[in-house]
Design a protein around this motif. Sequence first.
Motif: not given
Lengths: 530, 105, 112
Positions: A172-175, A177, A194, C23, C79-80, C84-85
């Motif tokens: 769900f919150f995975t990205f 890069p 989302l 996470h 949140v995403l 991530t960053y």
Amino acid sequence: MNGLGFRQANSWLHTWSGLLLGWLLYAVFVTGALSFFRDEISFWMQPAQHASVAHAEAPQRAVDTMQAMAPDASLWSITLPGPRNPTTQVRWFEQGERRSKFGGQSAVLDGTTAQPLQERASRGGDFLYRFHFELYGMPRILARWIVGIATMMMLVAIISGVITHKKIFVDFFTFRPRKGQRSWMDVHNALAVLALPFHFMITYSGLLLLMFMLMPWGVDSAYGGDRQAFFSERGNRTAASAPAPAADKTPAALTAIGPLVRQAQAKWPNGVEQITVTDPGTNLATVELRERGAGSLLDRGRSGRMLFDGASGALLESPEQARPDAFSAIYNVFSSLHLLRFADTWLRWLFFIGGVLGSAMVASGMVLWVVKRLPQRRKQGSHLGHRLVESLNVASIAGLPIAIAAYFWANRLLPVPMQARADWEINAFFIAWLACLAHACFRPHRKAWKEQLGALALLLALLPLHDLLRGGGSLLAAVSHGSWVAAGMDFALLAFAALSAAGVYFLRPAQAKAGKRAPAPAEGIEGVSP
Amino acid sequence: MSTKKSSGSGAKLSPAGHRWNVASRTLLAVAGGYAITAMATASLGLALPLPRAQAVMAATLFSFALYCALVIWAYSAATARRAWSVAAVLAALPAAHLAFRWVAA
Amino acid sequence: MNWTSLALAFCGLTLLALGMARHHEQVFGDRPALVRPAVLAVFGWLLLIVSTLPPIARHGTSIGLAVWAGELTLAALAVLLLHTYAPRFVPPLLAAAALSVPAWLLIAGWSR
């Protein structure tokens, strides 16, 4: 297809139902998102009206102006200035003239002085709104069928996409890069998941809005083809009040509007949106006030009404509206959420963001298709189908926004007294879009992307600058008068210009990106990675 | 690996076999799915125990979900033959109901 | 715009994210979890449910839920991108968002 598992079969279905009409779905999504701000865009495209500011005395002054412009009209419709448009819009019908939504005569009045303002011939935001479900230049029913079929394919794409996405909660919150194809997949998944409730709602409600055309068989079968019978049975129409005797129409002064409006504002937190006066200047006159905002979606966000006697100013009883049945309520909720006529500023922006995410979802899916096949392309050489998808990708994803920017530029640059001016604004849109298609076909893929995104960034960013240089400048108007409608549009133009510029930056040569780490070998020169 | 056109779920299809398979399922999904949905909507509109306008509304609101499910079935069934067989069974009920009403009218 | 529902949704979604191994590792590295994932998940969902209340109170149920769904998308996006960053900023921003809710309610209540 035989021998594939359930998920794999749906993965195949998802790819094709998404890809075949993806370019059209993208256009429908983009124009749909813009349609949430249709009134604001139309206002922005009338720069002569940008100085208008709402005033507490707007209702009475508008009535006085109507008294001067159309004293013998059978009906005045006055839409008061509001958060979406700071002008007063009026429409009136002469005696005996048929009352329809776009008929009669209309004018735009200043919000403070109620004097008529200049209008330049333009379809404004309505062109984009109509394009969203009726395209352009083709019979309306044909266009609605095309959009309806595309919407059905969108629904299949959404459902098959959810079935295919194995790790929908874990991811769900995975990205991730800078990983080529993996990153594009993450982007496509994130944009889809989302805002999944929005995407599903907007797609299904789109089908429902067209349902009597797409699936009329229930009505036709149960009513033997008599559709009017169905609509009146369903309509919860309240009984028409007995018509007043026509003979006794004598002149009588219209009551002061101000006190009526104040009476309504005491009851309604968001104020009065619209005033309708019938038979003004006679003893049969009525004044109906309509509330701004909405109560519940179950009855289509119907707002409160107050009906007054036009001569005496006495409050009349309004007949109770029947509550909708459960299935009409379901339809009302879905269609209200799609049309969003009732929404306040915050909800409108939230849905606009949903539409932008949806557009990006469709776009990222089409890009993912190209990126996935790059290793195969490098081995087997170019394939006409791939080249077609590549060109259509650039021409639709970057080209459509360029066409919209061209439409806005035509609005600013075409001379006001020009013949067929509104049509030429629209011609500019299509000419620009065709030019983008030609450009995309003849330029190498990556260069096509960079050049079109760069052009888009420039076109969008220069629009507010042009207004400023021409002595307009919405930001100044906003700060000095507190009118934020045009400023909101300019902010959006600059934000999307920045996004396009960011796209050009991401497409910079792989060697420049290798400052900190070597580029992943799978990318290659053609590879594009977010 | 089999090179003849086969509808067995284990055997691999030849390229031509694969194309026929996809075409067959697509015909079922697009035309067959619409036909079944149309008949089911008409049938439910008559059969649901609700006032006439509400029955028609309910049936029509639901119809797109049904069509979507039929499309997914057309492509997910283990073989094209299975897809068509089940679809035929699904079509039979509303078709029979509508035929009965038409004859009785 | 209602800040409390956005902040509550952000906190709820962050807790749900931290309850996932991937996470948790992004934010805390190899350190073992102080709180069990199941507990984080329960509190995460609880906060999400509570975040529906401000928009419903303000707009009524049907419109309120539509507003809530839109705000949930925004919070999820935040949140995403954060994980991530800038995963280091997750704990302090979580704390700040959590504290902002009573602070906002106090200020809003004061000015009424």
